[in-house]
Motif scaffolding. Structure first.
Motif: not given
Length: 382
Positions: A243, A252, A285-287, A308
């Protein structure tokens, strides 16, 4: 007294100039001269009033129908404000620039930093010739040997008639239910790529496959076919959170082992990031992704390659952020708790676990036999 007043005015103006934000155009290499490089100062926009910013690029060779995409970013960072989309505004979509005929163009981009509005103008200044195009498949590393790499000539397609193109990959290990995305790109660049959304390939059972991809350059139709040629054992997966840098410590970065999750033994995986400085009402934001690769990643609503996920706080401060991931339900979320500075020194970091991988980058058990990678080193296990 007059001199002091003049000096104050000059200092105020100087401080105002220092505080002025930098806006940069980042996009495809054919348009910007560098590929989505937010640090390229050659693409900084200019302004006379600190509100309206402009950018001009001359002699850009542009193909009719091709997409030339860009975004406008603040202060050379993907973590700051980013603007794009067909109507401007802070959107996830890129701004798409197209022309109706081949040629050399002067491209002008204007950005209103208050209204967040983008306008563009293209003026043809001459002719440009383009040779026959090379069509390449760029996508999931599990199929193509490199991750979304437009420069990999091993994935160039071949054609017998100059219209219909084909690429065949053999001995590909695929997992049931996993979405393997790809696009067809022209001339090893993202300027022209099909389909508009990724083509997502899935299989119904684990195995070794021959994957055949076809493309018609006139109709732009993309198709894929899989034929199972053998069985395959899918190893346990390493799940990692990637993220924004303020949240994760790296921006990221799918390879950052500091963000690997821990198996909790109840079907979920967790990761805790301690003492994270967070601003109020800002979305971070993150995944989650598998095996340090973007081949398999999940976001909002548990969709493969989905939007995200975000986490935010109402009050600025330092927080412990706990990420939770359920691979079965595909549920991903994060919770926050105010950090206790006095207890930081007693907090233990995630334990380092010595995991081993096969040469395909898949995690394997300790009883695996053959060549493996452990702690970054290759070794043979009898």
């Amino acid at each position: 007294m007059k001199k002091i007043f003049t000096l104050i005015v000059m200092l105020t103006a100087a401080l105002g100039m220092q505080a002025q934000d930098t806006w940069t155009v980042a996009g495809t290499e054919a348009l910007c001269g560098s590929n989505w490089n937010v640090e390229d100062e050659a693409n900084n926009m200019t302004s006379t009033d600190g509100k309206i910013y402009t950018w001009e690029k001359k002699d850009v060779a542009m193909k009719a129908g091709a997409k030339y995409e860009f975004k406008i970013v603040k202060n050379h960072s993907w973590s700051e404000e980013i603007y794009g989309g067909a109507a401007g505004g802070q959107e996830s979509d890129n701004y798409e620039l197209r022309v109706e005929e081949n040629g050399k163009y002067t491209v002008n981009i204007t950005f209103d930093s208050e209204a967040k509005k983008i306008t563009t103008q293209t003026t043809k200044t001459g002719d440009a010739e383009f040779g026959d195009q090379t069509w390449t498949v760029a996508g999931a590393e599990a199929i193509f040997g490199s991750s979304w790499d437009t420069a990999n000539t091993d994935n160039d397609m071949t054609s017998a008639d100059g219209i219909n193109y084909i690429l065949t990959k053999e001995g590909v290990v695929l997992e049931a239910g996993v979405s393997y995305g790809f696009k067809i790109v022209a001339d090893h660049a993202w300027d022209e790529a099909y389909p508009a959304d990724n083509y997502n390939l899935t299989v119904e059972e684990n195995g070794t496959y021959t994957v055949t991809i076809t493309f018609n350059k006139d109709t732009k139709d993309v198709a894929a076919r899989t034929v199972k040629t053998g069985d395959a054992v899918i190893a346990d997966k390493v799940w990692t959170i990637a993220g924004v840098e303020e949240l994760m410590g790296s921006g990221w970065d799918q390879t950052d082992t500091n963000n690997d999750m821990t198996d909790m033994g109840d079907g979920t995986f967790q990761l805790v990031k301690y003492n994270v400085a967070m601003e109020a009402e800002k979305n971070y934001e993150f995944k989650v992704l598998a095996n340090h690769s973007w081949d398999e990643n999940y976001g909002a609503d548990g969709q493969p390659g989905g939007d995200n996920v975000t986490v935010s706080v109402e009050t600025a401060g330092n927080y412990d952020v706990t990420f939770v991931w359920n691979p079965e339900s595909k549920e991903l979320y994060a919770t926050t708790e105010v950090a206790n500075p006095a207890a930081i020194s007693t907090v233990k970091t995630n334990a380092v676990v010595s995991v081993i991988y096969n040469l395909q980058g898949q995690r394997v058990q300790n009883n695996y036999r053959g060549i493996v990678v452990k702690n970054g080193r290759k070794m043979f296990v009898k």
